[in-house]
Write a protein that holds these residues in place. Structure first.
Motif, PDB file in Angstrom:
ATOM      1  N   LEU A  21       0.842  -1.207   0.000  1.00  0.00           N
ATOM      2  CA  LEU A  21       0.000   0.000   0.000  1.00  0.00           C
ATOM      3  C   LEU A  21       0.873   1.251   0.000  1.00  0.00           C
ATOM      4  CD1 LEU A  21      -2.788   1.405   0.308  1.00  0.00           C
ATOM      5  CD2 LEU A  21      -2.471   1.222   2.788  1.00  0.00           C
ATOM      6  N   LYS A  22       1.883   1.242   0.833  1.00  0.00           N
ATOM      7  CA  LYS A  22       2.792   2.387   0.905  1.00  0.00           C
ATOM      8  C   LYS A  22       3.525   2.582  -0.418  1.00  0.00           C
ATOM      9  CE  LYS A  22       6.851   4.209   3.286  1.00  0.00           C
ATOM     10  NZ  LYS A  22       7.688   4.208   4.491  1.00  0.00           N
ATOM     11  N   ASP A 147       7.647   6.663   9.919  1.00  0.00           N
ATOM     12  CA  ASP A 147       6.278   6.985   9.532  1.00  0.00           C
ATOM     13  C   ASP A 147       5.341   5.859   9.937  1.00  0.00           C
ATOM     14  OD1 ASP A 147       5.614   5.177   7.067  1.00  0.00           O
ATOM     15  OD2 ASP A 147       7.626   5.937   6.678  1.00  0.00           O
ATOM     16  N   ASN A 148       4.071   6.146   9.935  1.00  0.00           N
ATOM     17  CA  ASN A 148       3.070   5.227  10.473  1.00  0.00           C
ATOM     18  C   ASN A 148       3.032   3.899   9.731  1.00  0.00           C
ATOM     19  OD1 ASN A 148       0.720   4.604  12.201  1.00  0.00           O
ATOM     20  ND2 ASN A 148      -0.431   4.739  10.294  1.00  0.00           N
ATOM     21  N   LEU A 149       3.053   3.926   8.400  1.00  0.00           N
ATOM     22  CA  LEU A 149       2.949   2.694   7.631  1.00  0.00           C
ATOM     23  C   LEU A 149       4.175   1.801   7.818  1.00  0.00           C
ATOM     24  CD1 LEU A 149       1.334   3.877   4.277  1.00  0.00           C
ATOM     25  CD2 LEU A 149       0.278   2.547   6.104  1.00  0.00           C
ATOM     26  N   THR A 150       5.353   2.418   7.898  1.00  0.00           N
ATOM     27  CA  THR A 150       6.566   1.629   8.137  1.00  0.00           C
ATOM     28  C   THR A 150       6.513   0.982   9.512  1.00  0.00           C
ATOM     29  OG1 THR A 150       7.880   3.090   6.721  1.00  0.00           O
ATOM     30  CG2 THR A 150       9.080   1.693   8.257  1.00  0.00           C
ATOM     31  N   LYS A 210       4.736  10.048  18.254  1.00  0.00           N
ATOM     32  CA  LYS A 210       5.317   9.509  17.031  1.00  0.00           C
ATOM     33  C   LYS A 210       6.390   8.497  17.404  1.00  0.00           C
ATOM     34  CE  LYS A 210       7.611  10.897  12.719  1.00  0.00           C
ATOM     35  NZ  LYS A 210       6.636  10.199  11.866  1.00  0.00           N
ATOM     36  N   LEU A 211       6.401   7.375  16.689  1.00  0.00           N
ATOM     37  CA  LEU A 211       7.360   6.314  16.985  1.00  0.00           C
ATOM     38  C   LEU A 211       8.773   6.754  16.639  1.00  0.00           C
ATOM     39  CD1 LEU A 211       8.045   3.403  17.758  1.00  0.00           C
ATOM     40  CD2 LEU A 211       7.473   2.715  15.422  1.00  0.00           C
ATOM     41  N   GLN A 212       9.661   6.638  17.615  1.00  0.00           N
ATOM     42  CA  GLN A 212      11.069   6.946  17.429  1.00  0.00           C
ATOM     43  C   GLN A 212      11.903   5.881  18.131  1.00  0.00           C
ATOM     44  OE1 GLN A 212      11.600  10.961  18.952  1.00  0.00           O
ATOM     45  NE2 GLN A 212      11.535  11.793  16.887  1.00  0.00           N
ATOM     46  N   LEU A 213      12.986   5.485  17.485  1.00  0.00           N
ATOM     47  CA  LEU A 213      13.926   4.552  18.113  1.00  0.00           C
ATOM     48  C   LEU A 213      15.176   5.306  18.536  1.00  0.00           C
ATOM     49  CD1 LEU A 213      13.735   1.422  15.771  1.00  0.00           C
ATOM     50  CD2 LEU A 213      12.437   1.903  17.835  1.00  0.00           C
TER      51      LEU A 213
END
Length: 215
Positions: A21-22, A147-150, A210-213
């Motif tokens: 989709l992405k 990003d959200n999809l990843t 927001k997801l961050q590593l």
């Protein structure tokens, strides 16, 4: 087929759909490791050598075709599609994935359930799948902002393997003589590699961030 196996297959399928989709809709592969996708293509190509020789069920055949076809198409998109290829961060995706292949092949030659070509390739695909996510996880750590999809794609991949572990536990207690050490250990190693990602994924979800590593 038990519920855990089915959920594992569905989360694996959804992870592929999210990635496609992405790539197809947004025309972007930003944050996606081509190295990991190439390793997965090798995993499915060597695991499903029996596709046209051993028929198990229509469901089994369809799922094999979907996994193999989708992995090859993703690699093609990232390498050949002009718009998608532009978004690929080659400078960050530098994990030397080729060095994973030979050790996995040697391990498969030494440790397998039966020393035949098909069984060695099956063991090789299990060992390689266990570590195939490493380039992707390294890329996420380098880019940090995900990003959200990843994030959803990687989470679903980890969830797929977690459900398969539950499937193995269920089958161990409900089926006679169900023992597959190679599959179990490879799957456990693969799941453990997602541990750090899962922690930060759920932390960001809990705090609506927001997801961050960490770098």
């Amino acid at each position: 087929m038990n519920m855990f196996r089915f959920l594992g297959d569905m989360t694996h399928l959804f992870s592929v759909l999210v990635l496609l989709l992405k790539i197809h809709t947004i025309k972007s592969c930003a944050g996606i490791s081509l190295k990991t996708q190439e390793l997965y293509a090798i995993v499915f190509a060597t695991r499903y050598l029996d596709l046209f020789t051993d028929y198990i069920s229509l469901y089994n055949t369809v799922m094999k075709l979907v996994y193999l076809g989708s992995s090859l198409s993703i690699v093609w998109y990232m390498r050949r599609h002009k718009l998608v290829r532009r978004s690929y961060d080659k400078d960050q995706d530098t994990f030397r994935h080729h060095f994973l292949i030979l050790p996995c092949l040697i391990l498969a030659l030494l440790i397998n359930e039966k020393f035949t070509f098909m069984e060695v390739m099956w063991a090789f695909s299990l060992y390689l799948e266990a570590v195939a996510i490493l380039p992707q996880l390294v890329l996420l750590q380098r880019t940090r902002n995900i990003d959200n999809l990843t994030g959803q794609y990687v989470f679903l991949l980890g969830a797929y393997r977690s459900f398969y572990i539950l499937n193995w536990i269920y089958r161990y207690f409900t089926e006679v003589h169900y023992v597959h050490w190679i599959t179990w250990i490879s799957g456990l190693v693969q799941t453990l590699l997602y541990g750090d990602f899962f922690y930060y994924y759920f932390h960001s979800w809990k705090n609506n961030e927001k997801l961050q590593l960490p770098a």
